[in-house]
Design an enzyme around this catalytic site. Structure first.
Site, PDB file in Angstrom:
ATOM      1  N   TYR A 134       7.430  44.552   7.916  1.00 38.77           N
ATOM      2  CA  TYR A 134       7.028  45.219   6.680  1.00 38.77           C
ATOM      3  C   TYR A 134       7.925  46.431   6.400  1.00 38.77           C
ATOM      4  O   TYR A 134       7.997  47.370   7.188  1.00 38.77           O
ATOM      5  CB  TYR A 134       5.553  45.641   6.740  1.00 38.77           C
ATOM      6  CG  TYR A 134       4.597  44.494   7.053  1.00 38.77           C
ATOM      7  CD1 TYR A 134       4.955  43.161   6.813  1.00 38.77           C
ATOM      8  CD2 TYR A 134       3.342  44.724   7.588  1.00 38.77           C
ATOM      9  CE1 TYR A 134       4.094  42.115   7.102  1.00 38.77           C
ATOM     10  CE2 TYR A 134       2.466  43.676   7.872  1.00 38.77           C
ATOM     11  CZ  TYR A 134       2.866  42.367   7.637  1.00 38.77           C
ATOM     12  OH  TYR A 134       2.005  41.335   7.924  1.00 38.77           O
ATOM     13  N   HIS A 165       4.522  36.891  15.050  1.00 35.62           N
ATOM     14  CA  HIS A 165       4.225  36.836  13.606  1.00 35.62           C
ATOM     15  C   HIS A 165       4.056  35.400  13.090  1.00 35.62           C
ATOM     16  O   HIS A 165       3.219  35.117  12.263  1.00 35.62           O
ATOM     17  CB  HIS A 165       5.332  37.577  12.836  1.00 35.62           C
ATOM     18  CG  HIS A 165       4.869  38.178  11.552  1.00 35.62           C
ATOM     19  ND1 HIS A 165       5.357  39.347  11.042  1.00 35.62           N
ATOM     20  CD2 HIS A 165       3.941  37.771  10.649  1.00 35.62           C
ATOM     21  CE1 HIS A 165       4.766  39.636   9.898  1.00 35.62           C
ATOM     22  NE2 HIS A 165       3.904  38.682   9.636  1.00 35.62           N
TER      23      HIS A 165
END
Ligand SMILES: NC(=O)c1ccc[n+]([C@@H]2O[C@H](COP(=O)([O-])OP(=O)(O)OC[C@H]3O[C@@H](n4cnc5c(N)ncnc54)[C@H](OP(=O)(O)O)[C@@H]3O)[C@@H](O)[C@H]2O)c1
Length: 281
Positions: free
Chosen positions: A57, A115
């Site tokens: 992010y 992830h």
């Protein structure tokens, strides 16, 4: 005033609050950072301790925003971060975690996730996660975007059953995991962290939910969140950079859905009748 947030047990003895704060799209623009920090701190002030972030992010920028938000109150937070699949080799996982720890300005990540699946063997990633745990750099590890077949593969590798959580896309319009993945995880006491619980904001404007929310003196976003967090073993991590919306989302904890409410929601957003492919963003 901080409130007490119900939690769900993680395998291994830790517990995970059922409502947290997402950070995707934070840390991307310097001029937005102060407001993002304020939004996260508003959540902390209201008792929300779980913050979900990732090295991905804002290219690490979100972790830096989190560091600012938790400064001075790290011990009252539960930080989740994630390693990119292409970093998830034996040594890459360790380096990525060290980089995240540096950006987060902490010495330990509470829950560290792969992830999504990549090309590094799961056994390598798991061994690296276990080494990080032994070194005290993470307290628990888990995965994200793993379907049942991936989970079965994971549990077959050495220490794979130490996985503490699976984070997947789940909301009223994406209920596929109810058919198999949620029961699979529940049988093993594994929490499911629902990402995009408001369908990236779309459920806040969904006409059926807007209509239904009026009768509840609630907002559509609150109903969408209540749908997730009223289920055992499910955790929602909505993201907002707006401090007022943080308040709104926290108040979803006050909505007690009845059996009849669930029937209405099932009619509007039907549950799956067969295996569906795992959805991802
Ligand atoms: N593991 C993974 O692969 C994965 C993938 C996606 C997401 N995630 C995690 O899950 C978190 C949440 O998912 P998400 O960000 O995709 O989607 P989401 O939480 O469903 O929705 C976020 C969007 O909804 C808006 N919003 C939030 N609260 C609202 C409210 N009360 N009323 C109206 N709009 C509202 C936000 O806008 P404003 O910010 O402008 O309020 C933002 O645009 C992420 O931030 C991230 O931490 C993980």
């Amino acid at each position: 005033m901080p409130r007490s947030i119900p939690d769900t047990a993680l395998p291994g003895g830790l517990s995970l609050p059922i409502l947290g704060l997402g950070t995707w799209a934070m840390g991307e623009r310097a001029e937005a950072a102060d407001r993002e920090v304020e939004a996260l701190q508003r959540g902390l002030d209201r008792g929300i301790t779980l913050i979900d972030t990732a090295e991905m992010y804002g290219d690490g920028g979100a972790e830096e925003v989190v560091a600012r938000a938790i400064a001075g109150r790290r011990e009252k937070t539960f930080i989740v971060s994630k390693v990119y699949p292409w970093n998830a080799s034996s040594t890459g996982t360790i380096t990525a975690c060290d980089d995240s720890l540096r950006r987060l300005k902490t010495d330990c990540i509470d829950l560290y996730l792969l992830h999504w699946r990549g090309s590094h063997p799961l056994a390598e990633t798991v061994a690296a996660f276990e080494a990080l745990k032994a070194a005290g750099k993470i307290r628990a590890w888990g995965v994200s975007n793993f379907d049942v077949a991936d989970m079965e593969e994971l549990f077959a590798v050495e220490d794979g059953a130490n996985c503490a959580a699976n984070q997947v896309m789940y909301n009223l319009t994406r209920r596929g995991i109810e058919f198999d993945l949620v029961p699979w995880c529940r049988e093993r006491g594994l929490p499911v962290m629902a990402y995009s619980p408001i369908e990236q904001g779309l459920l806040a404007r969904h006409p059926d939910l807007v209509h239904m929310a009026k009768a509840y003196q609630a907002t559509p976003a609150q109903l969408a969140l209540a749908f997730v967090i009223s289920q055992p073993g499910l955790v929602a991590i909505p993201k907002t950079s707006d401090p007022h919306r943080v308040e709104e989302n926290v108040a979803a904890l006050d909505i007690a859905l009845t059996v009849e409410d669930r029937r209405v929601l099932d009619a509007l957003f039907p549950p799956p009748q067969r295996k569906m492919p795992l959805e991802m963003v």
